[in-house]
Design a protein around this motif. Structure first.
Motif, PDB file in Angstrom:
ATOM      1  N   LEU A 108       0.825  -1.207   0.000  1.00  0.00           N
ATOM      2  CA  LEU A 108       0.000   0.000   0.000  1.00  0.00           C
ATOM      3  C   LEU A 108       0.857   1.255   0.000  1.00  0.00           C
ATOM      4  CD1 LEU A 108      -2.741  -1.108   2.530  1.00  0.00           C
ATOM      5  CD2 LEU A 108      -3.077  -0.643   0.100  1.00  0.00           C
ATOM      6  N   ARG A 109       1.948   1.248   0.757  1.00  0.00           N
ATOM      7  CA  ARG A 109       2.838   2.410   0.824  1.00  0.00           C
ATOM      8  C   ARG A 109       3.374   2.757  -0.561  1.00  0.00           C
ATOM      9  NH1 ARG A 109       8.512   2.896   4.267  1.00  0.00           N
ATOM     10  NH2 ARG A 109       8.443   5.172   4.515  1.00  0.00           N
TER      11      ARG A 109
ATOM     12  N   LYS B 211      -6.890  10.047  13.218  1.00  0.00           N
ATOM     13  CA  LYS B 211      -5.948   9.284  14.027  1.00  0.00           C
ATOM     14  C   LYS B 211      -4.703   9.030  13.184  1.00  0.00           C
ATOM     15  CE  LYS B 211      -5.630   4.655  16.061  1.00  0.00           C
ATOM     16  NZ  LYS B 211      -6.362   3.386  16.220  1.00  0.00           N
ATOM     17  N   GLY B 212      -3.550   8.958  13.826  1.00  0.00           N
ATOM     18  CA  GLY B 212      -2.327   8.611  13.111  1.00  0.00           C
ATOM     19  C   GLY B 212      -1.717   9.788  12.382  1.00  0.00           C
ATOM     20  N   GLN B 213      -0.971   9.455  11.314  1.00  0.00           N
ATOM     21  CA  GLN B 213      -0.243  10.489  10.594  1.00  0.00           C
ATOM     22  C   GLN B 213       0.047  10.060   9.162  1.00  0.00           C
ATOM     23  OE1 GLN B 213       3.530  11.059  12.537  1.00  0.00           O
ATOM     24  NE2 GLN B 213       4.342   9.091  11.872  1.00  0.00           N
ATOM     25  N   GLY B 214       0.461  11.041   8.355  1.00  0.00           N
ATOM     26  CA  GLY B 214       0.891  10.807   6.987  1.00  0.00           C
ATOM     27  C   GLY B 214       1.694  12.006   6.520  1.00  0.00           C
ATOM     28  N   LEU B 215       2.610  11.769   5.581  1.00  0.00           N
ATOM     29  CA  LEU B 215       3.492  12.815   5.064  1.00  0.00           C
ATOM     30  C   LEU B 215       3.108  13.136   3.628  1.00  0.00           C
ATOM     31  CD1 LEU B 215       6.095  14.538   5.622  1.00  0.00           C
ATOM     32  CD2 LEU B 215       7.350  12.668   4.510  1.00  0.00           C
TER      33      LEU B 215
ATOM     34  N   PHE C 132       2.697  10.823  -1.361  1.00  0.00           N
ATOM     35  CA  PHE C 132       2.260  10.628   0.017  1.00  0.00           C
ATOM     36  C   PHE C 132       3.002   9.439   0.613  1.00  0.00           C
ATOM     37  CE2 PHE C 132      -0.630   8.407   2.997  1.00  0.00           C
ATOM     38  CZ  PHE C 132      -0.752   9.406   3.961  1.00  0.00           C
ATOM     39  N   ASP C 133       3.459   9.612   1.854  1.00  0.00           N
ATOM     40  CA  ASP C 133       4.115   8.517   2.566  1.00  0.00           C
ATOM     41  C   ASP C 133       3.356   8.241   3.858  1.00  0.00           C
ATOM     42  OD1 ASP C 133       5.828   6.555   3.450  1.00  0.00           O
ATOM     43  OD2 ASP C 133       7.408   7.949   4.064  1.00  0.00           O
ATOM     44  N   MET C 134       2.911   7.009   3.999  1.00  0.00           N
ATOM     45  CA  MET C 134       2.184   6.605   5.203  1.00  0.00           C
ATOM     46  C   MET C 134       3.099   5.992   6.244  1.00  0.00           C
ATOM     47  SD  MET C 134       0.150   3.223   3.841  1.00  0.00           S
ATOM     48  CE  MET C 134      -0.697   4.067   2.537  1.00  0.00           C
ATOM     49  N   GLY C 135       4.403   5.809   5.938  1.00  0.00           N
ATOM     50  CA  GLY C 135       5.350   5.247   6.886  1.00  0.00           C
ATOM     51  C   GLY C 135       5.512   3.745   6.716  1.00  0.00           C
ATOM     52  N   SER C 136       6.513   3.202   7.390  1.00  0.00           N
ATOM     53  CA  SER C 136       6.848   1.784   7.234  1.00  0.00           C
ATOM     54  C   SER C 136       5.874   0.853   7.947  1.00  0.00           C
ATOM     55  CB  SER C 136       8.279   1.530   7.706  1.00  0.00           C
ATOM     56  OG  SER C 136       8.406   1.907   9.064  1.00  0.00           O
TER      57      SER C 136
END
Length: 180
Positions: free
Chosen positions: A89-90, A109-113, A143-147
């Motif tokens: 998905l990333r 909730k959470g985060q994204g770049l 967009f980066d949702m993280g590892s």
């Protein structure tokens, strides 16, 4: 904490601007026609809150944006930590692309770049719980949702087909920092 870092698009090693002040983030992004706001729910949100209850908790802000910008569709997307498909998905979002409509996300909730490529600069916007970002149509971004992502976000669309990306065929996204 929300964060904005601005780089020259040819130098990912030296930040031109770095701020975690929400007002400064909003002002910097407004200069390039990107909306950044912080919202508060009018009800408690927890792990048992349904998508319908989430939308209801932010109804006033959602209705305001729908009226101002003509959005027709609202939904909620969630990704749980430890999802076995998260790596796949990333990758789906880690390339520079554009959309034929605004990309509007509110982080419940959470985060994204979000990384925006505008005026020979890259604007990296770390959005966290309570942050809304609206990336204008045809704005090159990734967009980066993280590892190991975990987030819940409200999405607003004026295209009933939802998220449709068109690649810019640029490799710029590979040159800038990602979320860990």
């Amino acid at each position: 904490m929300s964060q904005l870092t601005i780089y020259a698009d040819n130098d990912a090693n030296k930040a031109l601007v770095s701020t975690s002040n929400a007002d400064d983030i909003a002002q910097q992004l407004a200069k390039v026609n990107v909306r950044f706001e912080q919202w508060q729910a009018n009800a408690d949100i927890n792990e048992h809150t349904t998508h319908e209850q989430i939308i209801s908790a932010y109804k006033n802000d959602i209705d305001r944006l729908k009226t101002e910008n003509g959005y027709h569709t609202v939904d909620v997307i969630s990704l749980a930590k430890g999802n076995p498909a998260s790596s796949e998905l990333r990758k789906k979002f880690l390339f520079e692309h554009t959309h034929s409509e605004d990309e509007v996300r509110f982080f419940v909730k959470g985060q994204g770049l979000f990384c925006l490529h505008l005026d020979n600069k890259v604007y990296q916007v770390l959005c966290q719980q309570g942050d809304l970002i609206s990336v204008p149509e045809l704005t090159p971004h990734w967009f980066d949702m993280g590892s190991d992502p975990e987030f819940t976000a409200i999405r607003l669309f004026n295209n009933t087909e939802g998220w449709v990306a068109k690649s810019t065929d640029s490799s710029i996204a590979e040159q800038f920092p990602l979320l860990s």
